[in-house]
Motif scaffolding. Sequence first.
Motif, PDB file in Angstrom:
ATOM      1  N   SER A  65      11.730  -1.626   1.441  1.00 55.05           N
ATOM      2  CA  SER A  65      11.437  -2.367   0.204  1.00 55.05           C
ATOM      3  C   SER A  65      12.681  -3.063  -0.312  1.00 55.05           C
ATOM      4  CB  SER A  65      10.907  -1.429  -0.867  1.00 55.05           C
ATOM      5  OG  SER A  65       9.674  -0.912  -0.461  1.00 55.05           O
ATOM      6  N   GLU A  93      -2.840  -0.857  -9.225  1.00 55.76           N
ATOM      7  CA  GLU A  93      -3.490   0.463  -9.257  1.00 55.76           C
ATOM      8  C   GLU A  93      -2.379   1.497  -9.232  1.00 55.76           C
ATOM      9  OE1 GLU A  93      -6.653   1.060  -9.593  1.00 55.76           O
ATOM     10  OE2 GLU A  93      -7.466  -0.946  -9.293  1.00 55.76           O
ATOM     11  N   LEU A  94      -2.131   2.121 -10.386  1.00 58.71           N
ATOM     12  CA  LEU A  94      -0.897   2.903 -10.527  1.00 58.71           C
ATOM     13  C   LEU A  94      -1.163   4.392 -10.723  1.00 58.71           C
ATOM     14  CD1 LEU A  94       0.898   0.291 -12.818  1.00 58.71           C
ATOM     15  CD2 LEU A  94       0.746   0.352 -10.330  1.00 58.71           C
ATOM     16  N   GLY A  95      -0.162   5.081 -11.180  1.00 58.12           N
ATOM     17  CA  GLY A  95      -0.246   6.537 -11.284  1.00 58.12           C
ATOM     18  C   GLY A  95      -1.178   7.014 -12.396  1.00 58.12           C
ATOM     19  N   GLY A 105       0.332   2.024  -6.055  1.00 58.93           N
ATOM     20  CA  GLY A 105       1.509   2.885  -5.949  1.00 58.93           C
ATOM     21  C   GLY A 105       1.884   3.427  -7.310  1.00 58.93           C
ATOM     22  N   SER A 106       3.158   3.763  -7.454  1.00 60.42           N
ATOM     23  CA  SER A 106       3.592   4.439  -8.680  1.00 60.42           C
ATOM     24  C   SER A 106       3.708   3.453  -9.848  1.00 60.42           C
ATOM     25  CB  SER A 106       4.946   5.100  -8.436  1.00 60.42           C
ATOM     26  OG  SER A 106       5.892   4.104  -8.126  1.00 60.42           O
ATOM     27  N   SER A 113       0.827  -1.224   0.000  1.00 56.93           N
ATOM     28  CA  SER A 113       0.000   0.000   0.000  1.00 56.93           C
ATOM     29  C   SER A 113       0.855   1.265   0.000  1.00 56.93           C
ATOM     30  CB  SER A 113      -0.939  -0.014   1.210  1.00 56.93           C
ATOM     31  OG  SER A 113      -0.207   0.008   2.412  1.00 56.93           O
ATOM     32  N   LEU A 128      -6.586   2.935   0.870  1.00 49.59           N
ATOM     33  CA  LEU A 128      -6.012   2.086  -0.174  1.00 49.59           C
ATOM     34  C   LEU A 128      -5.476   0.766   0.372  1.00 49.59           C
ATOM     35  CD1 LEU A 128      -4.348   4.935  -2.234  1.00 49.59           C
ATOM     36  CD2 LEU A 128      -6.564   3.840  -2.600  1.00 49.59           C
ATOM     37  N   ARG A 130      -9.061  -1.324   1.264  1.00 46.11           N
ATOM     38  CA  ARG A 130      -9.833  -1.857   0.135  1.00 46.11           C
ATOM     39  C   ARG A 130      -9.274  -3.206  -0.324  1.00 46.11           C
ATOM     40  NH1 ARG A 130      -8.532   2.063  -5.136  1.00 46.11           N
ATOM     41  NH2 ARG A 130      -6.326   1.552  -5.252  1.00 46.11           N
ATOM     42  N   TRP A 181       1.382   5.713   0.592  1.00 44.76           N
ATOM     43  CA  TRP A 181       1.247   6.604   1.759  1.00 44.76           C
ATOM     44  C   TRP A 181       0.167   7.663   1.584  1.00 44.76           C
ATOM     45  CZ3 TRP A 181       1.748  11.359  -0.214  1.00 44.76           C
ATOM     46  CH2 TRP A 181       2.545  11.505  -1.355  1.00 44.76           C
ATOM     47  N   GLU A 207       3.557  12.934 -13.528  1.00 44.32           N
ATOM     48  CA  GLU A 207       2.491  13.073 -12.528  1.00 44.32           C
ATOM     49  C   GLU A 207       3.001  14.100 -11.505  1.00 44.32           C
ATOM     50  OE1 GLU A 207       2.006   9.564 -10.090  1.00 44.32           O
ATOM     51  OE2 GLU A 207      -0.161   9.864 -10.004  1.00 44.32           O
ATOM     52  N   LYS A 245       2.299  -5.159   3.304  1.00 43.48           N
ATOM     53  CA  LYS A 245       3.524  -4.374   3.462  1.00 43.48           C
ATOM     54  C   LYS A 245       3.169  -2.912   3.183  1.00 43.48           C
ATOM     55  CE  LYS A 245       6.620  -2.761   0.870  1.00 43.48           C
ATOM     56  NZ  LYS A 245       6.779  -1.512   1.630  1.00 43.48           N
ATOM     57  N   CYS A 303      -3.870   9.841  -6.799  1.00 51.17           N
ATOM     58  CA  CYS A 303      -3.662   9.282  -8.137  1.00 51.17           C
ATOM     59  C   CYS A 303      -4.657   9.868  -9.146  1.00 51.17           C
ATOM     60  CB  CYS A 303      -3.796   7.770  -8.094  1.00 51.17           C
ATOM     61  SG  CYS A 303      -5.343   7.239  -7.336  1.00 51.17           S
TER      62      CYS A 303
HETATM   63  P1  NAD Z   1       5.495   3.944  -4.522  1.00 53.92           P
HETATM   64  O1  NAD Z   1       5.340   3.182  -5.785  1.00 53.92           O
HETATM   65  O2  NAD Z   1       6.786   4.623  -4.267  1.00 53.92           O
HETATM   66  O3  NAD Z   1       5.250   2.983  -3.280  1.00 53.92           O
HETATM   67  C1  NAD Z   1       4.078   2.211  -3.133  1.00 53.92           C
HETATM   68  C2  NAD Z   1       4.390   1.030  -2.230  1.00 53.92           C
HETATM   69  O4  NAD Z   1       5.328   0.187  -2.877  1.00 53.92           O
HETATM   70  C3  NAD Z   1       4.999   1.390  -0.889  1.00 53.92           C
HETATM   71  O5  NAD Z   1       4.535   0.492   0.103  1.00 53.92           O
HETATM   72  C4  NAD Z   1       6.474   1.153  -1.132  1.00 53.92           C
HETATM   73  O6  NAD Z   1       7.177   0.890   0.059  1.00 53.92           O
HETATM   74  C5  NAD Z   1       6.404  -0.082  -1.997  1.00 53.92           C
HETATM   75  N1  NAD Z   1       7.585  -0.362  -2.809  1.00 53.92           N
HETATM   76  C6  NAD Z   1       8.465   0.520  -3.363  1.00 53.92           C
HETATM   77  N2  NAD Z   1       9.422  -0.148  -4.045  1.00 53.92           N
HETATM   78  C7  NAD Z   1       9.135  -1.481  -3.933  1.00 53.92           C
HETATM   79  C8  NAD Z   1       9.742  -2.667  -4.403  1.00 53.92           C
HETATM   80  N3  NAD Z   1      10.850  -2.626  -5.165  1.00 53.92           N
HETATM   81  N4  NAD Z   1       9.189  -3.851  -4.092  1.00 53.92           N
HETATM   82  C9  NAD Z   1       8.061  -3.909  -3.344  1.00 53.92           C
HETATM   83  N5  NAD Z   1       7.446  -2.815  -2.835  1.00 53.92           N
HETATM   84  C10 NAD Z   1       7.965  -1.613  -3.145  1.00 53.92           C
HETATM   85  O7  NAD Z   1       4.255   4.942  -4.458  1.00 53.92           O
HETATM   86  P2  NAD Z   1       3.924   6.021  -3.351  1.00 53.92           P
HETATM   87  O8  NAD Z   1       4.903   7.125  -3.471  1.00 53.92           O
HETATM   88  O9  NAD Z   1       3.755   5.359  -2.029  1.00 53.92           O
HETATM   89  O10 NAD Z   1       2.474   6.488  -3.846  1.00 53.92           O
HETATM   90  C11 NAD Z   1       2.289   7.432  -4.820  1.00 53.92           C
HETATM   91  C12 NAD Z   1       2.014   6.811  -6.175  1.00 53.92           C
HETATM   92  O11 NAD Z   1       0.959   5.881  -6.062  1.00 53.92           O
HETATM   93  C13 NAD Z   1       1.558   7.813  -7.209  1.00 53.92           C
HETATM   94  O12 NAD Z   1       2.154   7.498  -8.435  1.00 53.92           O
HETATM   95  C14 NAD Z   1       0.060   7.592  -7.279  1.00 53.92           C
HETATM   96  O13 NAD Z   1      -0.543   7.991  -8.483  1.00 53.92           O
HETATM   97  C15 NAD Z   1      -0.033   6.140  -7.061  1.00 53.92           C
HETATM   98  N6  NAD Z   1      -1.361   5.792  -6.541  1.00 53.92           N
HETATM   99  C16 NAD Z   1      -2.223   5.094  -7.327  1.00 53.92           C
HETATM  100  C17 NAD Z   1      -3.508   4.817  -6.860  1.00 53.92           C
HETATM  101  C18 NAD Z   1      -4.533   4.069  -7.687  1.00 53.92           C
HETATM  102  O14 NAD Z   1      -5.525   3.590  -7.121  1.00 53.92           O
HETATM  103  N7  NAD Z   1      -4.365   3.946  -8.992  1.00 53.92           N
HETATM  104  C19 NAD Z   1      -3.881   5.251  -5.596  1.00 53.92           C
HETATM  105  C20 NAD Z   1      -2.952   5.960  -4.829  1.00 53.92           C
HETATM  106  C21 NAD Z   1      -1.683   6.202  -5.308  1.00 53.92           C
END
Ligand code: NAD
Length: 486
Positions: A209, A251-253, A229-230, A149, A157, A160, A151, A379, A175, A285
């Motif tokens: 991570s 669910e990404l950016g 996440g991203s 998930s 998030l 769900r 932050w 983004e 995690k 996002c």
């Molecule tokens: P992030 O991708 O940096 O991190 C998300 C999660 O992945 C965190 O728990 C992080 O610790 C983990 N992570 C990072 N590297 C990893 C690896 N190598 N292996 C396993 N886990 C790893 O994203 P963020 O900065 O926490 O969140 C912001 C991003 O998330 C934005 O791009 C946003 O658009 C996207 N987002 C998408 C949605 C959606 O529903 N589509 C919702 C919220 C956020």
Amino acid sequence: MNTNFEKVYINGEWQKGTGEGTIDVQNPFTQESILSISAASKEDVKNAYEVAKLAQKDWKNTLPQKKQEILYKAIDIVESERDVIVEWMIKETGSTFMKSMGEVDVSLNIMREAATYPFRMEGKVLPSITEGKENRVYRDPLGVVGVISPWNFPFHLAVRSIITALATGNAVVVKPSTKSPVTGGLIFASIFEEAGLPKGLLNVVVGKSSEIGDEVIVNPIPRLISFTGSTDVGQHIGELAGKHLKKTALELGGNNVFIVLEDADIEQAVESALFGKFYHQGQICMSINRFMIDEKIANDFTEAFLKRVKELEFGDPSAKTTHIGPLISRDQVDRILDLVEESTKEGATLLHGGQAEGNVLEPTILTDVKQSMSIVQNEIFGPVAAIMTFQSEDEVLSLANELPYGLSGAIHSRDLDRAMRIAREVETGMIHINDQPVNDEPHMPFGGEKKSGLGRFNGEWALEEFTTVKWVSIQRDKRDYSPFIQ
Ligand code: NAD
């Protein structure tokens, strides 16, 4: 409810993580240290998956009303502990009071929808092409689900995925982001522990991570990795999971468009834009990334928007009237200020804002923006409105679809048929007419196209993602295998 969050949670026990060092959490507004958690190791992740697998054997056969009883209790706890949850959101993630309250509400909606799933594990009875055979399709849980998930809306998030997995008979290992280990993970251990969830069904591993990330994905036990996440990290997870033939829900950016046609109600468009751009400092996002305004009304829109942006309050997130609180970290502030500076060098005009105090970046407006600029290509994830103009429907559609993202969007027009025609042509998973892109309803399909992800949350769509189907046939009459057997 336990609120001592210094340990990880495995097999129903709060344990010291056996990884290297600690995960330290800072309040993004005051920049004070608020928590230090003993980090989980790879061994802890393996252990969490093993106990989850064991616990799921009984859970999948637990009667639906028993499952529901626990889910309803968890919902009651979220309602009664709302103040504690909101306080953690504010201090851990810099969420404003308004956003924190909204996040609890949207999470409760999703929890209530998920509580219906135990009675919605529908199968089918279908005809057979073989004489004397009956075909059945059973809907089963996948087994164990790994949840990663982010932050920004950590509670919503994470829950769900967690509650959908549990309600459909799965066990979970979560995690959370190291920036939101409590509101994206450990707080659910406390909630479900108090709700009476059997041990081992929900485990929370907090760790770097770089140390545990790959194990969460490649461990042979989880059948689904539910990641929010991203896009960059999502692609890495998709690759690893694909190699190990695991299902992913990604669910990404986003790079969401906000299109205003020349016949729009400008006041309605402006108010939508304020929310869609500045809610949670633009760190959603679905936040508006690209303002696309018909050039015939661009001056009117920009003038009205600027007037209302100047009225937004920014600063202390715990103040009930604050609209814009801090960004999650100084790195994010610097990244966004660099994007603003770069775009002004490329020809954009800084109409308003552009200054930060601590991690609070004031609401900022850029005009004369072009799609080629990095502020638009990336983004933004911050309170910066990048305003572009267009001349025709064809132009706006080609600008909208040119970039590789497709999460959400919005279109304003008084001509609903025209807006609908354009909405159907934008390559996106979600789009809203005469509104802004940030929408989530518990029974509507949530998810993106292209680089914004794979799969859908909510309603029947999430039920599908977190389960699998099994074909079982019954040969009621002796089968005729001729000519193979005469
Ligand atoms: P992030 O991708 O940096 O991190 C998300 C999660 O992945 C965190 O728990 C992080 O610790 C983990 N992570 C990072 N590297 C990893 C690896 N190598 N292996 C396993 N886990 C790893 O994203 P963020 O900065 O926490 O969140 C912001 C991003 O998330 C934005 O791009 C946003 O658009 C996207 N987002 C998408 C949605 C959606 O529903 N589509 C919702 C919220 C956020």
